[in-house]
Motif scaffolding. Sequence first.
Motif, mmCIF file in Angstrom:
data_model
loop_
_atom_site.group_PDB
_atom_site.id
_atom_site.type_symbol
_atom_site.label_atom_id
_atom_site.label_comp_id
_atom_site.label_asym_id
_atom_site.label_seq_id
_atom_site.Cartn_x
_atom_site.Cartn_y
_atom_site.Cartn_z
ATOM 1 N N ASP A 53 11.355 10.253 2.534
ATOM 2 C CA ASP A 53 10.656 11.170 1.731
ATOM 3 C C ASP A 53 9.550 10.254 0.664
ATOM 4 O O ASP A 53 8.397 10.196 0.764
ATOM 5 C CB ASP A 53 11.511 11.797 0.994
ATOM 6 N N LEU A 54 10.400 9.723 -0.260
ATOM 7 C CA LEU A 54 9.580 8.928 -1.416
ATOM 8 C C LEU A 54 9.026 7.666 -0.710
ATOM 9 O O LEU A 54 8.049 6.978 -1.105
ATOM 10 C CB LEU A 54 10.783 8.543 -2.378
ATOM 11 N N ARG A 55 9.574 6.911 0.133
ATOM 12 C CA ARG A 55 9.214 5.757 0.733
ATOM 13 C C ARG A 55 7.871 6.086 1.377
ATOM 14 O O ARG A 55 6.911 5.163 1.387
ATOM 15 C CB ARG A 55 10.008 5.012 1.852
ATOM 16 N N LEU A 56 7.496 7.077 2.159
ATOM 17 C CA LEU A 56 6.322 7.420 2.575
ATOM 18 C C LEU A 56 5.428 7.674 1.549
ATOM 19 O O LEU A 56 4.016 7.234 1.536
ATOM 20 C CB LEU A 56 6.419 8.656 3.526
ATOM 21 N N GLN A 57 5.584 8.408 0.431
ATOM 22 C CA GLN A 57 4.981 8.529 -0.656
ATOM 23 C C GLN A 57 4.216 7.057 -1.331
ATOM 24 O O GLN A 57 3.189 7.136 -1.661
ATOM 25 C CB GLN A 57 5.631 9.427 -1.848
ATOM 26 N N LEU A 58 5.230 6.359 -1.456
ATOM 27 C CA LEU A 58 5.090 4.882 -2.032
ATOM 28 C C LEU A 58 4.007 4.005 -1.093
ATOM 29 O O LEU A 58 3.174 3.449 -1.677
ATOM 30 C CB LEU A 58 6.420 4.159 -2.282
ATOM 31 N N ALA A 59 4.280 4.321 0.335
ATOM 32 C CA ALA A 59 3.457 3.399 1.053
ATOM 33 C C ALA A 59 2.089 4.493 0.913
ATOM 34 O O ALA A 59 0.780 3.469 0.868
ATOM 35 C CB ALA A 59 3.877 3.808 2.327
ATOM 36 N N MET A 60 1.824 5.606 0.663
ATOM 37 C CA MET A 60 0.599 6.219 0.738
ATOM 38 C C MET A 60 -0.056 5.753 -0.840
ATOM 39 O O MET A 60 -1.380 5.789 -0.738
ATOM 40 C CB MET A 60 0.768 7.770 0.854
ATOM 41 N N LEU A 61 0.706 5.659 -1.678
ATOM 42 C CA LEU A 61 -0.006 5.259 -3.154
ATOM 43 C C LEU A 61 -0.575 3.729 -2.989
ATOM 44 O O LEU A 61 -1.452 3.476 -3.458
ATOM 45 C CB LEU A 61 1.238 5.291 -4.180
ATOM 46 N N GLU A 62 0.216 3.102 -2.251
ATOM 47 C CA GLU A 62 -0.107 1.553 -2.169
ATOM 48 C C GLU A 62 -1.628 1.559 -1.458
ATOM 49 O O GLU A 62 -2.467 0.841 -1.521
ATOM 50 C CB GLU A 62 1.048 0.827 -1.420
ATOM 51 N N GLU A 63 -1.597 2.285 -0.432
ATOM 52 C CA GLU A 63 -2.920 2.417 0.423
ATOM 53 C C GLU A 63 -4.015 3.143 -0.651
ATOM 54 O O GLU A 63 -5.200 2.362 -0.542
ATOM 55 C CB GLU A 63 -2.737 3.348 1.635
ATOM 56 N N LEU A 64 -3.725 4.230 -1.314
ATOM 57 C CA LEU A 64 -4.705 4.687 -2.218
ATOM 58 C C LEU A 64 -5.145 3.612 -3.067
ATOM 59 O O LEU A 64 -6.501 3.505 -3.601
ATOM 60 C CB LEU A 64 -4.193 5.894 -2.902
ATOM 61 N N ASP A 65 -4.294 2.854 -3.590
ATOM 62 C CA ASP A 65 -4.658 1.813 -4.715
ATOM 63 C C ASP A 65 -5.344 0.594 -4.202
ATOM 64 O O ASP A 65 -5.613 -0.385 -4.933
ATOM 65 C CB ASP A 65 -3.486 1.404 -5.377
ATOM 66 N N LEU A 104 9.179 1.574 7.150
ATOM 67 C CA LEU A 104 9.548 2.966 7.378
ATOM 68 C C LEU A 104 9.330 3.219 9.058
ATOM 69 O O LEU A 104 10.146 4.037 9.518
ATOM 70 C CB LEU A 104 8.346 3.847 7.036
ATOM 71 N N SER A 105 8.530 2.598 9.897
ATOM 72 C CA SER A 105 8.494 2.910 11.243
ATOM 73 C C SER A 105 9.506 2.563 11.772
ATOM 74 O O SER A 105 10.199 2.947 12.762
ATOM 75 C CB SER A 105 7.138 2.133 11.694
ATOM 76 N N ASP A 106 10.070 1.154 11.490
ATOM 77 C CA ASP A 106 11.216 0.909 11.957
ATOM 78 C C ASP A 106 12.606 1.401 11.854
ATOM 79 O O ASP A 106 13.376 1.511 12.590
ATOM 80 C CB ASP A 106 11.474 -0.708 11.588
ATOM 81 N N ALA A 107 12.546 2.211 10.582
ATOM 82 C CA ALA A 107 13.742 2.921 10.066
ATOM 83 C C ALA A 107 13.637 4.139 10.815
ATOM 84 O O ALA A 107 14.858 4.906 11.058
ATOM 85 C CB ALA A 107 13.628 2.988 8.751
ATOM 86 N N ALA A 108 12.354 5.035 10.987
ATOM 87 C CA ALA A 108 12.300 6.047 11.534
ATOM 88 C C ALA A 108 11.267 6.252 12.465
ATOM 89 O O ALA A 108 10.271 6.793 12.435
ATOM 90 C CB ALA A 108 12.003 7.132 10.304
ATOM 91 N N LEU A 150 1.733 9.243 12.202
ATOM 92 C CA LEU A 150 0.485 9.921 12.016
ATOM 93 C C LEU A 150 -0.307 8.955 10.776
ATOM 94 O O LEU A 150 -1.333 8.603 10.787
ATOM 95 C CB LEU A 150 0.276 11.371 11.675
ATOM 96 N N HIS A 151 0.659 9.133 9.837
ATOM 97 C CA HIS A 151 -0.033 8.271 8.560
ATOM 98 C C HIS A 151 -0.425 6.759 8.743
ATOM 99 O O HIS A 151 -1.475 6.147 8.331
ATOM 100 C CB HIS A 151 0.968 8.337 7.406
ATOM 101 N N TYR A 152 0.625 6.113 9.608
ATOM 102 C CA TYR A 152 0.577 4.786 9.897
ATOM 103 C C TYR A 152 -0.494 4.389 10.887
ATOM 104 O O TYR A 152 -1.453 3.464 10.727
ATOM 105 C CB TYR A 152 1.812 4.426 10.464
ATOM 106 N N ALA A 153 -0.860 5.370 11.988
ATOM 107 C CA ALA A 153 -1.923 5.290 12.772
ATOM 108 C C ALA A 153 -3.261 5.308 12.026
ATOM 109 O O ALA A 153 -4.150 4.588 12.218
ATOM 110 C CB ALA A 153 -1.781 6.270 13.666
ATOM 111 N N ASN A 154 -3.276 6.286 11.002
ATOM 112 C CA ASN A 154 -4.407 6.537 10.271
ATOM 113 C C ASN A 154 -4.887 5.447 9.400
ATOM 114 O O ASN A 154 -5.998 4.766 9.226
ATOM 115 C CB ASN A 154 -4.609 7.735 9.473
ATOM 116 N N PHE A 155 -3.920 4.899 8.890
ATOM 117 C CA PHE A 155 -3.850 3.426 8.170
ATOM 118 C C PHE A 155 -4.307 2.251 8.780
ATOM 119 O O PHE A 155 -5.288 1.797 8.245
ATOM 120 C CB PHE A 155 -2.422 3.236 7.323
ATOM 121 N N GLU A 156 -3.877 2.057 10.083
ATOM 122 C CA GLU A 156 -4.591 1.038 10.864
ATOM 123 C C GLU A 156 -5.799 1.176 11.361
ATOM 124 O O GLU A 156 -6.367 0.139 11.951
ATOM 125 C CB GLU A 156 -3.367 0.780 11.768
ATOM 126 N N ARG A 157 -6.397 2.544 11.271
ATOM 127 C CA ARG A 157 -7.742 2.232 11.938
ATOM 128 C C ARG A 157 -8.429 1.337 11.259
ATOM 129 O O ARG A 157 -8.713 1.333 9.822
ATOM 130 C CB ARG A 157 -8.179 3.999 11.788
#
Length: 223
Positions: free
Chosen positions: A179-191, A204-208, A216-223
């Motif tokens: 839950d929060l690990r995804l939020q933190l990844a998104m915050l790092e991306e935003l910043d 996160l991808s390795d863990a889940a 979806l978030h990871y794929a959009n980030f790597e575009r």
Amino acid sequence: RPEADAPKVAALCLRASTAACDFAERYFAKLEGLLDAATDDVLTALAAALPEDARAAVTGSEEERKTAVKAAVKTLHDAAKDAAARKAPLEASITRPYFHVKPLEQEQRDRWAAYLDALIPLGDRAETQQIFERGLIACNMYAELWVRYAQYLEGLPDIEAARAVLTRGVEGPFKRRPDLRLQLAMLEELDGRVDAARKRYAELSDAAPAAVELALHYANFER
């Protein structure tokens, strides 16, 4: 000597009498007595403790300064009384303000949310953060309050404080939950912290690996 301590005592009474709490009235009465007999050093100490706009009005003769300080103190005290009256029913609705391993009822979580709904629009960051911190004690295992706290800080904006809140959650109760690990990844991306975000997403991808939202978030980030 008692007279030497008077400025400190007056400043402490000012803080107590302008707090949104039950004992404010008692200290306000004490402060009024101190003001009636205030010397120049007491007035100077009180003026220094006032908000900047009120402090600017404390000018002129000793009597004029005393009048200005009294007016400012009453304004602050009245505002604190109004805040205490607004908070009283919200405080009364919180029946479990402490942490317990037993799940917290949805109704109680909703009441913490309602408390924040009432508080955030008032714009007092210190008081709002105090309620968030108290809420995190009772709602420690529930991601929604952690996320809301981080989003509140992000909107100020204070990205560093938002990151600190999410990091506390990730290193604490959400160490093994996405839950929060995804939020933190998104915050790092935003910043714009690309490397930090990529590391968070990869972990996160390795863990889940089966988590669709994460993928979806990871794929959009790597575009």
